[in-house]
Design an enzyme around this catalytic site. Structure first.
Site, PDB file in Angstrom:
ATOM      1  N   LYS A  10      29.887  46.721  41.075  1.00 14.91           N
ATOM      2  CA  LYS A  10      31.053  45.591  40.978  1.00 14.91           C
ATOM      3  C   LYS A  10      32.110  46.150  41.825  1.00 14.91           C
ATOM      4  CE  LYS A  10      34.316  43.606  37.783  1.00 14.91           C
ATOM      5  NZ  LYS A  10      34.733  43.078  36.716  1.00 14.91           N
ATOM      6  N   GLU A  55      34.842  37.208  36.276  1.00 18.73           N
ATOM      7  CA  GLU A  55      34.331  36.955  37.667  1.00 18.73           C
ATOM      8  C   GLU A  55      33.405  38.072  38.167  1.00 18.73           C
ATOM      9  OE1 GLU A  55      36.881  38.860  36.678  1.00 18.73           O
ATOM     10  OE2 GLU A  55      36.427  40.783  37.802  1.00 18.73           O
ATOM     11  N   LYS A 101      45.282  36.858  34.007  1.00 26.29           N
ATOM     12  CA  LYS A 101      45.599  37.952  33.308  1.00 26.29           C
ATOM     13  C   LYS A 101      46.939  38.126  32.693  1.00 26.29           C
ATOM     14  CE  LYS A 101      41.765  41.296  34.498  1.00 26.29           C
ATOM     15  NZ  LYS A 101      41.005  41.101  33.280  1.00 26.29           N
ATOM     16  N   ASP A 111      41.438  42.426  40.466  1.00 22.01           N
ATOM     17  CA  ASP A 111      41.154  41.299  39.401  1.00 22.01           C
ATOM     18  C   ASP A 111      42.537  40.895  38.773  1.00 22.01           C
ATOM     19  OD1 ASP A 111      40.125  39.574  37.601  1.00 22.01           O
ATOM     20  OD2 ASP A 111      39.128  41.153  36.412  1.00 22.01           O
ATOM     21  N   ASP A 122      38.369  34.785  34.819  1.00 21.14           N
ATOM     22  CA  ASP A 122      38.467  36.233  34.706  1.00 21.14           C
ATOM     23  C   ASP A 122      37.175  37.041  34.373  1.00 21.14           C
ATOM     24  OD1 ASP A 122      39.778  38.526  34.700  1.00 21.14           O
ATOM     25  OD2 ASP A 122      40.834  38.448  32.836  1.00 21.14           O
ATOM     26  N   ARG A 179      30.721  39.375  36.481  1.00 22.32           N
ATOM     27  CA  ARG A 179      29.178  38.981  36.290  1.00 22.32           C
ATOM     28  C   ARG A 179      28.798  38.096  37.352  1.00 22.32           C
ATOM     29  NH1 ARG A 179      30.678  37.183  30.334  1.00 22.32           N
ATOM     30  NH2 ARG A 179      32.172  38.743  30.508  1.00 22.32           N
TER      31      ARG A 179
HETATM   32  N1  BES Z   1      37.592  43.594  35.013  1.00 19.76           N
HETATM   33  C1  BES Z   1      37.679  42.911  33.708  1.00 19.76           C
HETATM   34  C2  BES Z   1      37.215  43.940  32.543  1.00 19.76           C
HETATM   35  C3  BES Z   1      38.026  45.280  32.209  1.00 19.76           C
HETATM   36  C4  BES Z   1      38.788  44.939  31.418  1.00 19.76           C
HETATM   37  C5  BES Z   1      37.742  46.161  32.921  1.00 19.76           C
HETATM   38  C6  BES Z   1      39.701  46.106  31.052  1.00 19.76           C
HETATM   39  C7  BES Z   1      38.380  47.426  32.645  1.00 19.76           C
HETATM   40  C8  BES Z   1      39.467  47.426  31.591  1.00 19.76           C
HETATM   41  C9  BES Z   1      36.732  41.750  33.725  1.00 19.76           C
HETATM   42  O1  BES Z   1      36.738  41.154  35.075  1.00 19.76           O
HETATM   43  C10 BES Z   1      37.275  40.858  32.552  1.00 19.76           C
HETATM   44  O2  BES Z   1      38.497  40.144  32.909  1.00 19.76           O
HETATM   45  N2  BES Z   1      36.676  40.635  31.729  1.00 19.76           N
HETATM   46  C11 BES Z   1      37.004  39.829  30.599  1.00 19.76           C
HETATM   47  C12 BES Z   1      36.008  38.775  30.120  1.00 19.76           C
HETATM   48  C13 BES Z   1      36.517  37.689  29.169  1.00 19.76           C
HETATM   49  C14 BES Z   1      37.174  36.774  30.032  1.00 19.76           C
HETATM   50  C15 BES Z   1      35.229  37.142  28.630  1.00 19.76           C
HETATM   51  C16 BES Z   1      37.572  40.485  29.616  1.00 19.76           C
HETATM   52  O3  BES Z   1      37.028  41.620  29.162  1.00 19.76           O
HETATM   53  O4  BES Z   1      38.575  40.176  28.889  1.00 19.76           O
HETATM   54 ZN    ZN Z   2      36.989  42.361  36.554  1.00 17.73          ZN
HETATM   55 ZN    ZN Z   3      38.282  39.731  35.066  1.00 16.50          ZN
END
Ligand code: BES
Ligand code: ZN
Ligand code: ZN
Length: 483
Positions: free
Chosen positions: A246, A330, A258, A251, A328, A332
């Site tokens: 990835k 994204e 966020k 992001d 968010d 996946r």
């Molecule tokens: N890149 C983030 C995950 C992440 C969070 C990586 C903190 C490193 C540190 C990912 O794209 C994301 O935002 N995931 C969300 C998923 C949710 C919307 C189901 C998350 O983990 O909150």
């Molecule tokens: Zn991400």
């Molecule tokens: Zn994200």
């Protein structure tokens, strides 16, 4: 930093300073010449504790045992303690666990990884540069390692640690300086230097390949996406491994924006892709006798009038429809298409993906550990064991049919988020599993590196910021598969 191996006794080597590792508090060992002074200084020789005796030109550091993991962090602590000094050359003896040369590798890794600093954005760079480390084959338990065997380990350690630092540099680079096309250039640069093959897909080709979910995530960014494919294909290779990373160069969360505090550090969302590039660099430099393919989905997730939306339904490359409920989630979506593309291009014996996929992984296992998922316990164990042997931490998380139900969609084949806040690392892994062909089901492991990829304090041999998570564990696993 250059390393010199010598059969000369440590006492015979000329150097500005000597590093002595005290194992399991054994101050009676012949390497420890300053027992009284150390006692005076209140030095307990605990793991990673250092004591610099300036007048003696010796730095002592504690290690719990001769295990690689203890020697690696001790070496890292020692070098860190010397970073602010004027010493340029170091000498050190050899420490092995019953003659296992792997401990020597760990010590050299510890020196290189521990000395890492990221100063690209500092006006005043750290002046100190330790340039030379002489390692005497005078071994802790008087074991004769043999200079040939030892030099192979030192050389491997240098390749692996340099690749890890290389990955750290990419991840630490700001989103304005490292966007998808820059990642592609970095990969092309590595290919040029090492002989890897590199193919970069631009939007037109991505459209042709029907990578619509990746393109949707990328749409609101002024930086156009890239998919990178690096290939290491030695003659006669009997095993083929595909790696997918990835590479979200930023992001922001997209329209499901966020919160401010959570957006900071999201330059690190390219850690999986950066690890894949670092791994490919090491694989090429070690010339491992296996075929390895590295794919990176390099994309920026931004907001704007053209952004993809919660409520959209996207069609992935493999034909599955995805209901978007949170932009968010994204990573996946990007991986869905890159995994499909990678499986179309290469029939592999093993398929591994690396991603900072979920905050839930960090909640589940903490900041220092990667979580490993998949359908095949053996493949998961290969990853977990290689991680531990390499100095990384990883643990398996099991899929289950109840969590699988939580990513069902009423209007599409699958939803991009779960209907429960719990078990988010697993539901994300199960989402990815929708994009793994039958042929690869039992060959695949998903590695969520969200915890260790970027940590805002130093830990073990890792600095503040990017750690290069994934590189060491996968190079170790690939080495194991090469045997
Ligand atoms: N890149 C983030 C995950 C992440 C969070 C990586 C903190 C490193 C540190 C990912 O794209 C994301 O935002 N995931 C969300 C998923 C949710 C919307 C189901 C998350 O983990 O909150
Ligand atoms: Zn991400
Ligand atoms: Zn994200």
């Amino acid at each position: 930093m250059n390393f010199e191996l010598t059969i000369a006794q440590t006492s015979e080597i000329e150097a500005d300073i000597e590093i002595v590792i005290i194992i399991d508090n054994n101050t009676k060992h012949r390497f420890v010449q300053d027992k009284k002074l150390l006692k005076k200084a209140g030095f307990l020789a605990e793991q990673d504790e250092t004591c610099l005796l300036v007048g003696k030109n010796v730095l002592y550091v504690g290690a719990e045992s001769l295990l690689s993991k203890h020697i690696r962090t001790a070496a890292a602590s020692a070098i860190k303690a010397l970073m602010g000094t004027t010493y340029k050359s170091i000498k050190v003896s050899t420490y092995t666990n019953n003659g296992c040369s792997y401990t020597l590798r760990a010590m050299v890794e510890g020196f290189i990884l521990g000395a890492y600093t990221f100063e690209s954005y500092k006006s005043k760079k750290n002046e100190n540069k330790i340039s030379h480390i002489a390692i005497s084959l005078d071994e802790y338990s008087n074991i004769d390692l043999g200079i040939e065997k030892a030099s192979i380990e030192v050389h491997k350690a240098q390749i692996i640690a340099d690749a890890t630092n290389f990955t750290r540099d990419i991840v630490n680079t700001t989103p304005d300086d490292c966007y998808p096309n820059v990642m592609a250039s970095i990969a092309e640069g590595i290919a040029e230097n090492t002989g890897l093959k590199c193919k970069v897909l631009k939007p037109k080709q991505l459209k042709k390949e029907k990578m619509e979910t990746l393109l949707a995530v990328a749409r609101a960014s002024r930086h156009k996406p890239r998919v990178i494919h690096l290939t290491h294909k030695p003659k006669g290779a009997k095993v083929t491994v595909t790696l997918v990373g990835k590479g979200l160069t930023y992001d922001s969360g997209g329209l499901s924006l966020k919160p401010a505090d959570f957006m900071v550090t999201m330059k690190s969302d390219k850690s999986g892709g950066s690890a894949v590039i670092g791994i490919m660099k090491a694989v090429a430099e070690m010339d491992l006798p296996i075929e390895v393919h590295g794919f990176v989905g390099a994309v920026e997730n931004m907001i704007g009038g053209d952004a993809y939306k919660p409520d959209d339904v996207l069609v992935a490359k493999n034909g599955k429809t995805i209901e978007i409920r949170n932009t968010d989630a994204e990573g996946r979506l990007v991986l869905a298409d890159v995994l499909s593309y990678a499986q179309q291009e290469v029939k592999a014996d093993y398929l591994f993906d690396f991603a900072t996929l979920t905050g839930a992984s960090v909640v589940a296992v903490g900041h220092y550990t990667s979580s490993v998922m998949g359908h095949n316990k053996e493949v998961q164990n290969l990853v977990v064991n290689a991680a531990h042997a390499s100095g990384e931490l990883a643990t398996a998380l099991d899929f289950n049919p109840y969590l699988k139900k939580t990513i069902k969609s009423e209007i599409a084949d699958v939803c991009n988020i779960s209907n429960t806040r719990y078990g988010g690392a697993i539901t994300a892994g199960q989402f990815l599993s929708e994009f793994i062909d039958k042929k690869h089901t039992n060959k695949w492991a998903h590695i969520d590196i969200a915890g260790p990829a970027f940590v805002e304090h130093t830990w073990g041999e890792n600095p503040h910021g990017a750690s290069g998570a994934g590189v060491r564990m996968m190079v170790k696993l690939l080495e194991n598969l090469s045997r």
